[in-house]
Design an enzyme around this catalytic site. Structure first.
Site, mmCIF file in Angstrom:
data_model
loop_
_atom_site.group_PDB
_atom_site.id
_atom_site.type_symbol
_atom_site.label_atom_id
_atom_site.label_comp_id
_atom_site.label_asym_id
_atom_site.label_seq_id
_atom_site.Cartn_x
_atom_site.Cartn_y
_atom_site.Cartn_z
ATOM 1 N N GLY A 11 1.833 12.834 -5.395
ATOM 2 C CA GLY A 11 0.857 11.791 -5.100
ATOM 3 C C GLY A 11 -0.411 12.434 -4.583
ATOM 4 O O GLY A 11 -0.661 13.634 -4.772
ATOM 5 N N ASP A 212 12.602 10.616 0.112
ATOM 6 C CA ASP A 212 13.493 11.736 -0.212
ATOM 7 C C ASP A 212 13.206 12.971 0.649
ATOM 8 O O ASP A 212 14.138 13.623 1.124
ATOM 9 C CB ASP A 212 13.369 12.092 -1.698
ATOM 10 C CG ASP A 212 13.596 10.891 -2.611
ATOM 11 O OD1 ASP A 212 14.480 10.073 -2.299
ATOM 12 O OD2 ASP A 212 12.873 10.760 -3.612
ATOM 13 N N LEU A 243 1.664 -5.915 -3.793
ATOM 14 C CA LEU A 243 0.518 -5.926 -2.882
ATOM 15 C C LEU A 243 -0.681 -6.703 -3.433
ATOM 16 O O LEU A 243 -1.029 -6.579 -4.605
ATOM 17 C CB LEU A 243 0.090 -4.486 -2.606
ATOM 18 C CG LEU A 243 -1.067 -4.282 -1.636
ATOM 19 C CD1 LEU A 243 -0.655 -4.695 -0.231
ATOM 20 C CD2 LEU A 243 -1.505 -2.820 -1.651
ATOM 21 N N THR A 245 -4.478 -6.565 -2.248
ATOM 22 C CA THR A 245 -5.272 -5.710 -1.385
ATOM 23 C C THR A 245 -5.986 -6.451 -0.252
ATOM 24 O O THR A 245 -6.420 -7.605 -0.407
ATOM 25 C CB THR A 245 -6.339 -4.944 -2.193
ATOM 26 O OG1 THR A 245 -7.174 -4.198 -1.291
ATOM 27 C CG2 THR A 245 -7.231 -5.889 -2.983
ATOM 28 N N GLU A 246 -6.125 -5.746 0.860
ATOM 29 C CA GLU A 246 -6.941 -6.233 1.980
ATOM 30 C C GLU A 246 -8.388 -6.443 1.540
ATOM 31 O O GLU A 246 -9.128 -7.220 2.139
ATOM 32 C CB GLU A 246 -6.878 -5.191 3.105
ATOM 33 C CG GLU A 246 -7.321 -5.674 4.451
ATOM 34 C CD GLU A 246 -6.780 -4.780 5.550
ATOM 35 O OE1 GLU A 246 -7.550 -4.473 6.466
ATOM 36 O OE2 GLU A 246 -5.601 -4.398 5.489
ATOM 37 N N ARG A 277 -3.593 -5.390 10.522
ATOM 38 C CA ARG A 277 -2.504 -5.890 9.670
ATOM 39 C C ARG A 277 -1.329 -6.443 10.470
ATOM 40 O O ARG A 277 -0.730 -7.442 10.079
ATOM 41 C CB ARG A 277 -2.026 -4.776 8.748
ATOM 42 C CG ARG A 277 -3.032 -4.458 7.659
ATOM 43 C CD ARG A 277 -2.564 -3.317 6.794
ATOM 44 N NE ARG A 277 -3.511 -3.097 5.704
ATOM 45 C CZ ARG A 277 -3.413 -2.112 4.832
ATOM 46 N NH1 ARG A 277 -2.405 -1.253 4.927
ATOM 47 N NH2 ARG A 277 -4.310 -1.973 3.869
ATOM 48 N N HIS A 346 5.382 -2.386 3.817
ATOM 49 C CA HIS A 346 4.312 -1.699 3.093
ATOM 50 C C HIS A 346 4.152 -0.227 3.433
ATOM 51 O O HIS A 346 4.003 0.598 2.539
ATOM 52 C CB HIS A 346 2.997 -2.430 3.372
ATOM 53 C CG HIS A 346 1.797 -1.856 2.703
ATOM 54 N ND1 HIS A 346 1.695 -1.762 1.327
ATOM 55 C CD2 HIS A 346 0.637 -1.337 3.195
ATOM 56 C CE1 HIS A 346 0.521 -1.227 1.007
ATOM 57 N NE2 HIS A 346 -0.129 -0.949 2.122
#
Length: 566
Positions: A11, A212, A243, A245-246, A277, A346
């Site tokens: 990522g 993991d 989700l 989004t904000e 949040r 989240h």
């Protein structure tokens, strides 16, 4: 196989670490091991943006203001100098991403566009429509290819190998061939993402977000920090938890109850929908609990996110993916109707304990991104700080890993762990499968959501732990139904499930110990923050199969803890 630097996970954090290592250490062999093709990593699901005090909208914004917002948002559990470091590096790292070719949305004057986000005192969230993570991921992957990073795609890491002091490498399973191997490495960076799949069926996370690397670190004796803090995003789609989004609220969206009220005026009168949040999620659940939400035919409580007043042009320009998701998963066009939403598991604030250099207690082992806990987010992360976290600390991890690799030799070993892992896998294939993985996995999600969700209490958590231990006993009977060796997704799913089971128990143990409410961790029976007794990081280590909890100090050297008001 041997690598001077081996990164596990592809990522944003893993790719930035690989890029930093490959650019600055062409004499070293750098590899990335990933269970999915890099551009399928969960960073691609990040929507709203990445924070940096560029002051393109508000000339009064500064890294100091960003740091204070982050510390306040953390409910004063963040290590303050670490948060300061994150925010000071933000403008520099955005420029770096820009120069790589990341296609940010722009203001009319050509500068990077910024939007308001929850808990922020200034408009500082840089964005690319509502696909920020997607464009960052592709940009970083392209750069890694440019610098000849070697990728081991579709490999699953099994365990870390060390001699009690230094890293030796990892054992891994080649999904394409069904073979296990020991991969030697001087330094290893764990960038394996979060673990919100613990809340199976109630999460915004992709199927692969099973912690993991975090679970492997736990088995290797590395402490996990602040695991009780797992954030619920206020706006997940009602049915799927996907989700929203904000940025939808940053662009002006309203949260409405069944009376048509913008109910956030009761909970965060100055910030309204752009409160932090944790506060917004609690507010939504409170509205539903008190009968001011809706309940669908399947018993799901929800409220509305209304974007209709933004108009077709703005929604198509700024929130195209949100419109697509709402149509695909809810059958609703947000241009015409409000979106039904509920809080969804989240983001994990907790993770592998590291210092600001991404170092762990094992020499040569580093962690970065959501798998890591520095801690810069404390008890609650602000929106837009996650993408920032992964690239800032991904870069730091890459820098530190190449330093270590240059100064150290390979440490031999790995045969014993490889033999142990081969025996473990053979046992899974030989088991007479008496239980259904899908059923047990769903039960885990129900237990975690119902007893360790947005609100918790002693009675519920104790009952939830009892149910979890019953499930844990049943899970021992799980085996592999598909006996083939090549691309055995049944085996991978089972290995992932055992990882989230290990991490779920850590979360439970840490949750039962914390008798206060702080940030994302909210208890009905202890509704207030208790700095006198609980201003500490929880640290959990596994010794001989048992979980042991200790405490470590929080750095509060910059700002004295104060009551959070919005």
């Amino acid at each position: 196989m041997k690598f001077d630097v081996l990164i596990v996970g592809a990522g944003g954090a893993g790719l930035y670490a690989a890029l930093e290592a490959a650019k600055n250490a062409k004499d070293l062999k750098v590899g990335v091991l990933t269970k999915v093709y890099p551009t399928r990593s969960h960073t691609g699901a990040a929507q709203g943006g990445i924070n940096a005090a560029l002051a393109n909208i508000d000339p009064m914004d500064t890294p100091e203001a960003h740091a204070f917002d982050t510390i306040k948002g953390s409910d004063y559990l963040a290590d303050q100098k670490a948060s300061e470091f994150l925010c000071q590096k933000a403008p520099e790292i955005i420029r770096e991403l820009e120069h790589m070719g990341t296609p940010f949305s722009r203001l009319n004057n050509g500068k990077i566009a910024q939007r308001p986000f929850g808990g922020a005192s200034h408009d500082r969230t840089c964005f690319s429509a509502d696909k920020m993570g997607h464009v960052m991921l592709h940009t970083l992957f392209e750069q890694c290819l440019r610098y000849d990073v070697e990728f081991l795609n579709e490999w699953f890491m099994l365990n870390l190998v060390h001699n009690g002091e230094k890293m030796q490498g990892v054992t891994a399973y080649d999904i394409k061939t069904g073979k296990t191997e020991f991969i030697g490495a001087k330094s290893v960076i764990l960038a394996t993402g979060g673990h919100a799949r613990i809340y199976w069926g109630y999460t915004s996370n992709a199927l692969g977000c099973t912690g993991d690397g975090t679970a492997a670190a736990l088995r290797a004796g590395v402490p996990l920090k602040d695991m009780e803090f797992l954030q619920f995003h206020p706006t997940g789609l009602r049915r799927s938890g996907v989700l929203v989004t904000e940025g939808a609220r940053g662009e002006g969206g309203y949260l409405l109850n069944n009376k048509g009220e913008r109910f956030m005026s009761k909970y965060a009168p100055s910030k309204m929908e752009l409160g932090p949040r944790d506060l917004v999620s609690r507010s939504i659940i409170t509205e539903i609990r008190e009968g001011r939400g809706w309940v669908d035919s399947e018993g799901r409580g929800y409220v509305h996110l209304d974007l209709t007043h933004l108009g077709e042009k703005k929604i198509k320009e700024k929130l195209p993916q949100i419109r697509e998701l709402a149509i695909d998963f809810e059958g609703i066009d947000p241009i015409k109707e409000p979106i039904p939403i509920k809080p969804t598991a989240h983001y994990a604030m907790g993770g592998i304990d590291t210092n600001v250099k991404c170092e762990t207690v094992i020499k040569g082992l580093y962690a970065a991104g959501e798998a890591q806990c520095v801690s810069v987010h404390g008890a609650n992360r602000l929106g837009g700080n996650s993408l920032l976290d992964i690239v800032v600390f991904g870069r730091v991890a890459g820098e530190e890993a190449i330093k270590y690799a240059r100064e150290n030799e390979f440490v031999s070993g790995g045969e014993a762990q490889l033999a142990e892992d081969n025996a473990y896998l053979a046992n899974l294939f030989e088991k007479d499968n008496k239980e259904s993985l899908a059923d047990i996995r769903d039960e885990l999600g129900h237990i975690m959501y119902n007893y360790f969700g947005v609100f918790k209490d002693e009675e519920g958590m104790t009952k939830g732990y009892e149910k979890f231990l019953e499930l844990k006993a049943r899970a021992k009977d799980l085996g592999v139904t598909d006996k083939s060796k090549i691309f055995n997704t049944d085996l991978i799913s089972l290995l992932e499930f055992h990882n989230i089971m290990e991490l779920a128990e850590v979360l439970i143990v840490a949750s039962l110990d914390r008798k206060e409410s702080r940030g994302s961790f909210s208890r009905d029976d202890y509704p207030t923050r208790d700095d006198a007794n609980y201003l500490y990081h929880s640290m959990i280590v596994q010794e001989k199969g048992e979980l042991k909890l200790t405490k470590s100090e929080v750095d509060i050297s910059l700002y004295e803890p104060a009551e959070r008001k919005y």
